[in-house]
Design a protein around this motif. Structure first.
Motif, short mmCIF file in Angstrom:
data_model
loop_
_atom_site.label_atom_id
_atom_site.label_comp_id
_atom_site.label_asym_id
_atom_site.label_seq_id
_atom_site.Cartn_x
_atom_site.Cartn_y
_atom_site.Cartn_z
N ASP A 6 0.81 -1.22 0.00
CA ASP A 6 0.00 0.00 0.00
C ASP A 6 0.85 1.27 0.00
N LEU A 7 2.15 1.10 -0.02
CA LEU A 7 3.01 2.28 -0.03
C LEU A 7 3.29 2.71 -1.47
N GLN A 8 3.27 4.00 -1.67
CA GLN A 8 3.70 4.53 -2.97
C GLN A 8 5.21 4.76 -2.88
N THR A 9 5.96 4.22 -3.80
CA THR A 9 7.43 4.26 -3.68
C THR A 9 8.09 4.73 -4.98
N ALA A 10 9.32 5.14 -4.86
CA ALA A 10 10.11 5.50 -6.04
C ALA A 10 11.58 5.39 -5.67
N PRO A 11 12.45 5.18 -6.65
CA PRO A 11 13.88 5.12 -6.34
C PRO A 11 14.38 6.50 -5.90
N SER A 12 15.07 6.52 -4.78
CA SER A 12 15.47 7.80 -4.21
C SER A 12 16.92 7.73 -3.73
N VAL A 13 17.43 8.88 -3.31
CA VAL A 13 18.81 8.95 -2.80
C VAL A 13 18.75 9.60 -1.43
N CYS A 14 19.46 9.04 -0.47
CA CYS A 14 19.47 9.59 0.88
C CYS A 14 20.13 10.96 0.88
N VAL A 15 19.53 11.91 1.59
CA VAL A 15 20.10 13.25 1.64
C VAL A 15 20.79 13.51 2.99
N GLY A 16 21.09 12.41 3.71
CA GLY A 16 21.67 12.57 5.05
C GLY A 16 23.14 12.89 5.08
N CYS A 17 23.88 12.51 4.04
CA CYS A 17 25.30 12.87 3.99
C CYS A 17 25.79 12.70 2.56
N ALA A 18 27.08 12.86 2.35
CA ALA A 18 27.61 12.90 0.99
C ALA A 18 27.83 11.52 0.37
N VAL A 19 27.49 10.46 1.10
CA VAL A 19 27.65 9.13 0.49
C VAL A 19 26.60 8.93 -0.60
N GLY A 20 25.38 9.42 -0.35
CA GLY A 20 24.33 9.30 -1.36
C GLY A 20 23.81 7.88 -1.50
N CYS A 21 23.52 7.23 -0.37
CA CYS A 21 23.02 5.86 -0.42
C CYS A 21 21.70 5.82 -1.18
N ASN A 22 21.47 4.72 -1.87
CA ASN A 22 20.23 4.55 -2.64
C ASN A 22 19.15 4.03 -1.69
#
Ligand code: SF4
Ligand code: SF4
Ligand code: FES
Length: 908
Positions: A220-236
């Motif tokens: 039931d979740l709407q999802t999309a590929p995103s990038v973490c904005v928590g630090c400069a690693v940019g985890c997917n």
């Protein structure tokens, strides 16, 4: 490659792997629990049994555990053999004897590996009718729920938490039918990577507590590929939304960046997106009163700013499109980097080093291959947490080498650990204060920055005679020589530095790497940690010399009295007084942001911008890798992507901005290749953000209208805000949530990998933006800083914290629970001479700022480490050396939420 036969069919496999891994790589279905692609095999659960035959004539065969059997050339096995099938069915039945069968109320339900494997194994009837063993659950902190009754004793949790992530406070306890996985007593899980337990545990023992506050089923979740904005690693990542609120973040596999794991800041630091404080409408602010701005008024304000040649201050937490749109709006000469001057200097140097042909900025996968590491002046766990997790794997390369010498394959996890015990690859840390990686370090040298610099230069000159000669060390010259020898002897040495030690430390790190290159180590890995998600992208868009101080000077001189600040609280970037004075001098200040800040409080106009999950954006990570993050859900307010407020052509899409940026800014020429619109989509159909099981769509708005509203169109991306379209396009980087028939859990990612642990089927994600120059730069001259006299006060280094130092995640409730008050760490001697005890509140120098005293036995005398909280202390107004006075106000108030072993434990 080797040929093996599985159920009568011949497959080409990698003989270095085990049969389970190769079966999965071939896309075959074989149940498993204790094996994990990153953690190898221990043969604990017996779920992966297959029949193995000696030769083509052998009709009887033997049951073997696929995860414990090498995929040797000529192997003949059967997954479908009836005895193997029955064995697997019986194993799962026994594993589930005390399982509560509470799937309908379990948060793992619908994405549970145990559910998937139960169905796959054919176990569907519970014959055991005796009393089940039950356990008490524990409070494990704000991130993780505990429901021990669902445990199937696969041991994955402790293997991940202790062996893989280096945690010490989760263990397997008791024995027989009472084995218990938890802490020795209730309390917060200490590891910065505890959230991965949610995905590692194949059942619902460890679940996401933040998600359970506003739970929804996966489908039931709407999802999309995103990038973490928590630090400069940019985890997917894959964020999931329901009913307009962001509910959770889970890992999105990336072979080069984050692999299977995230840190807890990235996983749990998203809730600011749902904050009631969000800026929701364009406002004019005057005399403390706000009035809404109509669109015509906004146009007038923007036109007037354009006419008056406003300056623009960009942001390292905003995407390239927003920064580029601001730069285009104000003109390159009027665009300034919205980061502290020290960060600006290190980011510019970082960009220069990225282009040096002698050096290479390694991905996380490459970091894991390092076999000798030197960290200079950086607290990696608190700055780029996922890299710290990678370093915990790098130091195991020694063990893997030892195992290779004994013909033990690397996937035989328990055997490799048993063989090597504590024999680790060398990791040396030069740091102003103890860090969370010290437990795996071969050498830790704690001192002030000037001394660390001298030490780093001594290492460079000991590595190679070509490096500039270093002055003799008063102490530690043997250690410097030993570290140099370890790096020079390594197959893949790695040097790490970042902005915490300043540009001087980065230059010293580059000199060590260059000395290794000159000594014949080829292209040397130099990992440079940038402070924020798009620090590198912003640095690449900013002209030389356009730092924050020059922007503030321009305002103070009266040369520019109109400014636009993009998604940035300038009070975090320079001295509060300096920023306030400049902003007060402005005739017009327009701020675009998501949440109110001290900077929006000074604005004449505030325009609301969408958060990371509400728009498309590209970010450049610490490697120079540009990645695209897709919009997950719509924003139900007047907020817009920041670039839309600044870009005059209203019909343009984000792809138009990316293409214009690629065409106009040489360093971004390759950026357009992150766009998916040029790729081959089946019959031009979009990729649904909603699963084919998405429920309740017809009822969601029934309180407003019984007719189901038309799903909103998405003209910005190849994704659709609906369940219509083709989810399994050729490009797996566009998958929001991984799902495959019979595989509902995150482990379904194996169906989208070219091979287990390999790249996604379309290749690795992201694009390297910067190319190497043809000639390598030379050594940097030594920046020796004089060590100040000790009677001038304590020499202070700024300490960062995973929970609190990042502006946006610090505004998320779960992260707030883990944040501490500002504290200052000092040595026992310095505390004693000042009459200070643990937990005392002290006033910092002649300022009004206070911090809590934290006595750490490993701090060097004469130095201190100051954590400023979520910008509670203006670090830029402090002198480099500080005296402390006990505050009159308190007595002893302690540090709220502190994990005791983080800071107090003897030895820290
Ligand atoms: S808690 Fe989960 S991961 Fe740990 S042993 Fe039990 S089922 Fe396995
Ligand atoms: S390491 Fe950085 S990018 Fe990765 S999950 Fe953590 S905060 Fe996000
Ligand atoms: S997966 Fe092979 S024994 Fe557990």
């Amino acid at each position: 490659m080797a040929k093996i036969v599985i159920d009568g069919k011949t497959y080409e496999v990698n003989p270095a792997n085990n049969l389970l891994q190769e079966c999965l790589s071939q896309g075959l279905d074989l149940p498993y629990f204790c094996w994990h692609p990153c953690m190898g095999s221990v043969g604990a659960c017996r779920q992966c049994a297959v029949k193995q035959y000696r030769n083509a004539e052998d009709t009887k065969g033997t049951l073997v555990m696929a995860c414990m059997t090498p995929a040797n050339a000529g192997s003949i096995i059967s997954i479908n053999d009836p005895q193997a099938q029955k064995f697997r069915e019986r194993v799962i039945e026994s594993l589930m004897i005390s399982h509560p069968h509470d799937c309908p109320v379990c948060e793992e339900g619908g994405e549970c590996h145990l559910q998937d494997m139960t169905l796959m194994s054919g176990h569907n009837y519970r014959r055991y009718d005796k009393k089940k063993v039950t356990h008490n659950n524990q409070y494990l902190g704000p991130f993780i729920n505990h429901e021990m009754n669902r445990c199937i004793t696969c041991y994955r949790c402790v293997r991940y938490y202790d062996d893989y992530a280096g945690g010490t406070d989760l263990s397997a306890q008791a024995n027989h039918h009472h084995v218990y996985f938890g802490r020795h007593e209730e309390g917060v899980l200490e590891s910065e990577f505890s959230g991965n337990l949610v995905e590692v545990c194949p059942t619902g023992v460890f679940t996401d507590k933040v998600f359970s506050e506003h739970y929804s089923r996966k489908w039931d979740l709407q999802t999309a590929p995103s990038v973490c904005v928590g630090c400069a690693v940019g985890c997917n990542t894959t964020p999931g939304e329901r009913y307009g609120s962001l509910r959770r973040i889970v890992n999105r596999y990336s072979s080069e960046v984050n692999g299977y794991f995230l840190c807890d800041r990235g996983r749990f630091g998203f809730e600011y997106v749902n904050s009631d404080e969000r800026l929701r409408e364009a406002q004019r602010v005057s005399g403390g009163k706000t009035t809404p701005l109509e669109s015509g008024q906004i146009t007038e304000v923007m036109a007037s700013l354009k006419k008056s040649k406003a300056i623009g201050i960009g942001s390292p937490r905003a995407g390239n499109e927003a920064n580029y749109a601001l730069r285009s709006f104000v003109g390159e000469a009027n665009f300034y980097a919205g980061m502290s001057d020290a960060e600006y200097d290190t980011v510019q140097l970082h960009i220069q080093l990225m282009q040096d042909p002698a050096l290479h900025i390694p991905s996380i996968r490459e970091i894991e291959q390092a076999d000798a590491i030197l960290i200079l002046g950086e607290d990696v766990t608190n700055v780029a947490p996922r890299i710290a997790l990678a370093l915990r794997q790098s130091v195991r390369n020694k063990a893997k080498d030892l195992a290779k010498g004994c013909n033990i394959p690397a996937w035989q996890d328990a055997a490799v650990r048993e063989l090597a015990q504590r024999d680790l690859s060398p990791l040396s840390i030069l740091t102003p204060y103890a860090t969370r990686l010290d437990d795996i370090a071969s050498d830790v040298f704690i001192d002030s920055h000037p001394e660390l610099l001298k030490f780093a230069y001594a290492i460079a000159s000991a590595v190679g005679t070509s490096a500039p000669k270093a002055s003799a060390l008063q102490a530690g010259s043997d250690v410097a020589r030993r570290i140099a020898e370890q790096l020079a002897a390594a197959k893949r040495p790695l040097v790490i530095a970042g902005s915490s030690g300043g540009a001087a430390m980065l230059r010293a790190a580059a000199n060590v790497a260059r000395a290794l290159h000159s000594a014949g180590k080829g292209i040397v890995d130099l990992c440079v940690l940038a402070p924020e998600v798009n620090s590198v992208g912003l640095g690449m868009l900013t002209a030389a010399g356009q730092n924050l101080t020059s922007a503030l000077q321009r305002i103070n001189s009266g040369a520019s009295l109109h400014a636009i600040v993009l998604e940035n609280d300038l009070f975090r970037r320079a001295g509060h007084g300096q920023v306030a004075a400049a902003l007060d001098r402005l005739e017009t200040l327009l701020v675009i942001d998501q949440l109110p800040t001290k900077t929006t409080a000074k604005a004449d106009y505030v325009l609301p911008s969408t958060a990371f999950s509400e728009h498309e954006a590209t970010y450049v990570n610490y490697e120079g890798r540009a990645q695209i993050s897709y919009q997950v859900h719509r924003c139900h307010s007047a907020a817009k992507p920041a670039w839309r407020w600044l870009h005059e052509k209203h019909d343009d899409h984000v792809a138009d901005i990316v293409r214009r940026c690629s065409a106009e800014v040489a360093a971004f020429a390759e950026l357009k290749s992150v766009l998916a619109d040029a790729r081959d989509f089946i019959a031009g159909m979009k990729i649904p953000r909603q699963s084919h099981r998405y429920s309740g769509r017809t009822a969601m708005k029934a309180n407003l209208n019984v007719h189901e509203p038309k799903q909103p169109a998405d003209s910005e991306s190849p994704l659709a805000f609906s369940m219509e379209g083709i989810p399994l396009q050729k490009d797996s980087s566009l998958l929001g949530a991984a799902w495959a028939p019979q595989w509902n859990s995150n482990q379904s990612i194996s169906k989208f990998q070219a091979e287990i642990n390999g790249e996604l089927t379309q290749g690795s994600t992201g694009t390297q933006l910067l190319h190497k120059k043809s000639v390598s730069a030379g050594y940097f001259p030594h920046d020796l800083l004089a060590r100040p006299a000790s009677n001038e006060g304590l020499q202070v280094a700024i300490a960062l914290q995973i929970y609190g130092s990042d502006e946006m995640s610090a505004r998320s409730p779960a992260i707030k629970e883990r944040m501490t008050a500002p504290y200052i760490s000092l040595s026992p001697v310095d505390a004693k001479t000042r009459g200070l005890s643990q937990g005392d509140e002290v006033v910092l120098g002649n300022t009004a700022f206070t911090a809590i005293v934290c006595i750490r036995s490993k701090m060097r005398e004469g130095t201190a480490a100051l954590y400023c909280g979520a910008n509670d202390i203006d670090q830029f107004s402090l002198p480099p050396q500080l005296e402390l006075k006990k505050s009159n106000s308190n007595g002893s108030r302690g540090i709220r939420g502190l994990i005791i072993s983080d800071l107090y434990e003897e030895g820290y």
